[in-house]
Design an enzyme around this catalytic site. Sequence first.
Site, mmCIF file in Angstrom:
data_model
loop_
_atom_site.group_PDB
_atom_site.id
_atom_site.type_symbol
_atom_site.label_atom_id
_atom_site.label_comp_id
_atom_site.label_asym_id
_atom_site.label_seq_id
_atom_site.Cartn_x
_atom_site.Cartn_y
_atom_site.Cartn_z
ATOM 1 N N SER A 79 22.624 3.153 20.736
ATOM 2 C CA SER A 79 22.872 3.484 19.334
ATOM 3 C C SER A 79 23.446 2.258 18.641
ATOM 4 O O SER A 79 24.069 1.403 19.285
ATOM 5 C CB SER A 79 23.875 4.635 19.237
ATOM 6 O OG SER A 79 24.368 4.788 17.925
ATOM 7 N N TYR A 82 31.444 8.073 21.528
ATOM 8 C CA TYR A 82 29.996 7.892 21.449
ATOM 9 C C TYR A 82 29.619 6.418 21.627
ATOM 10 O O TYR A 82 28.702 6.067 22.378
ATOM 11 C CB TYR A 82 29.530 8.416 20.090
ATOM 12 C CG TYR A 82 28.047 8.446 19.850
ATOM 13 C CD1 TYR A 82 27.239 9.416 20.451
ATOM 14 C CD2 TYR A 82 27.455 7.552 18.969
ATOM 15 C CE1 TYR A 82 25.892 9.478 20.189
ATOM 16 C CE2 TYR A 82 26.102 7.609 18.699
ATOM 17 C CZ TYR A 82 25.325 8.569 19.314
ATOM 18 O OH TYR A 82 23.985 8.629 19.042
ATOM 19 N N GLY A 83 30.367 5.542 20.959
ATOM 20 C CA GLY A 83 30.090 4.110 21.053
ATOM 21 C C GLY A 83 30.299 3.569 22.454
ATOM 22 O O GLY A 83 29.504 2.756 22.956
ATOM 23 N N LYS A 88 27.362 4.712 24.561
ATOM 24 C CA LYS A 88 26.082 4.102 24.196
ATOM 25 C C LYS A 88 25.983 2.635 24.608
ATOM 26 O O LYS A 88 24.914 2.180 25.030
ATOM 27 C CB LYS A 88 25.844 4.258 22.689
ATOM 28 C CG LYS A 88 25.548 5.688 22.257
ATOM 29 C CD LYS A 88 24.376 6.286 23.022
ATOM 30 C CE LYS A 88 23.847 7.562 22.400
ATOM 31 N NZ LYS A 88 22.749 8.155 23.186
ATOM 32 N N ASP A 148 16.219 20.690 28.245
ATOM 33 C CA ASP A 148 17.229 20.894 27.204
ATOM 34 C C ASP A 148 18.129 22.034 27.608
ATOM 35 O O ASP A 148 17.649 23.128 27.931
ATOM 36 C CB ASP A 148 16.593 21.177 25.840
ATOM 37 C CG ASP A 148 17.532 20.830 24.695
ATOM 38 O OD1 ASP A 148 18.617 21.436 24.603
ATOM 39 O OD2 ASP A 148 17.185 19.945 23.896
ATOM 40 N N ASN A 153 17.462 11.113 26.735
ATOM 41 C CA ASN A 153 17.707 11.315 25.311
ATOM 42 C C ASN A 153 18.827 12.323 25.034
ATOM 43 O O ASN A 153 19.359 12.358 23.931
ATOM 44 C CB ASN A 153 16.403 11.803 24.652
ATOM 45 C CG ASN A 153 16.586 12.221 23.219
ATOM 46 O OD1 ASN A 153 16.752 11.400 22.318
ATOM 47 N ND2 ASN A 153 16.568 13.532 22.974
ATOM 48 N N ARG A 163 19.562 16.771 13.997
ATOM 49 C CA ARG A 163 20.760 17.610 14.003
ATOM 50 C C ARG A 163 22.010 16.780 14.256
ATOM 51 O O ARG A 163 23.096 17.088 13.758
ATOM 52 C CB ARG A 163 20.585 18.670 15.105
ATOM 53 C CG ARG A 163 21.709 19.662 15.207
ATOM 54 C CD ARG A 163 21.444 20.652 16.322
ATOM 55 N NE ARG A 163 21.339 19.994 17.617
ATOM 56 C CZ ARG A 163 21.398 20.648 18.773
ATOM 57 N NH1 ARG A 163 21.534 21.961 18.784
ATOM 58 N NH2 ARG A 163 21.297 19.996 19.916
ATOM 59 N N SER A 209 21.587 20.992 33.126
ATOM 60 C CA SER A 209 22.503 20.076 32.445
ATOM 61 C C SER A 209 22.416 18.697 33.065
ATOM 62 O O SER A 209 22.493 18.550 34.294
ATOM 63 C CB SER A 209 23.937 20.591 32.548
ATOM 64 O OG SER A 209 24.855 19.612 32.098
ATOM 65 N N ALA A 241 17.504 8.114 13.080
ATOM 66 C CA ALA A 241 16.655 9.206 12.623
ATOM 67 C C ALA A 241 17.508 10.327 12.056
ATOM 68 O O ALA A 241 18.672 10.495 12.425
ATOM 69 C CB ALA A 241 15.796 9.736 13.776
ATOM 70 N N ALA A 242 16.899 11.109 11.184
ATOM 71 C CA ALA A 242 17.556 12.277 10.624
ATOM 72 C C ALA A 242 17.313 13.448 11.561
ATOM 73 O O ALA A 242 16.221 14.013 11.605
ATOM 74 C CB ALA A 242 17.012 12.573 9.235
#
Length: 297
Positions: free
Chosen positions: A151, A164-165, A168, A38, A99, A199, A72, A196-197
Amino acid sequence: MTIRFEGRVAIVTGAGGGLGRAYALELAKRGARVVVNDLGGSRDGTGRSDAALKVVEEIEAAGGTAMANGGSVTNCAQMEEMVAKAKEAWGGIHILINNAGVLRDRSFAKMEPEDFRFVVDVHLNGSANCAKAVWETMRSQAYGRILMTASSTGLYGNFGQANYGAAKLGLAGLAKTLALEGAKYNVKVNTIAPTAATRMTEDIFPAELLERFTPELVAPAALFLVSEDAPTNTILGAGAGVVQAAYVTLTRGVALPEATPEAVAANFPAITDRTGEIVPRSGAEQAMTIMQRLQGH
């Protein structure tokens, strides 16, 4: 049969919190040695923190084995170094869960080109960098399990997430090709579309649903997809304990009597008729189905 990971070395990117943390903790609980990667940035990719170290401490406190990595995913050399250190310490790399991700949401009209490029770089290019870093190791040891994170936005679209789309859905396509290329080396590559919930999604979920959409309820599908008996070239959706399968399908199509735009318009209902549609296992099947239609089948 209980799914275990003794003797396996796993890398989980973006594992300092949310889904990645849940995956790392569960892999370690089931016997894997885990590289917790991370960068420690905020959800838009800025800043740094010691998030990975905290997850390693959690794993070790529970009796597991882990190491932290702050590289990174957008930096090939850093990912190669991460893999080299894990191999030096533990002898191999058996599992990679891609991820790591960022969000820079806004409507396409207001989106800056840099925000588009950066999100694609982290999600898509970053996952390719990590897969490349482990690929030869997995091929040479004739064992590998790689999980891409797609996603529902990539599969189906979502307002304000063009960057993002695009990334993904690109990941789903990357996984499909790597599944084909890795097959004879026992390298299985799958895709998960989690809900999921975390950040990343805290602004989207109503407060009353946050407790039901925990990262821990996505982890079972993810761990199955990187297990020894995992399928390959599979897309699973997962959230709140519900697991779904997603497919890219192809209709039988129509052999047009005359190849004109007007003929496409006239035959559009038949072209889009889903009766008898298939799920191609490779791109070559599209050409094969065209040949079949031309032959009258």
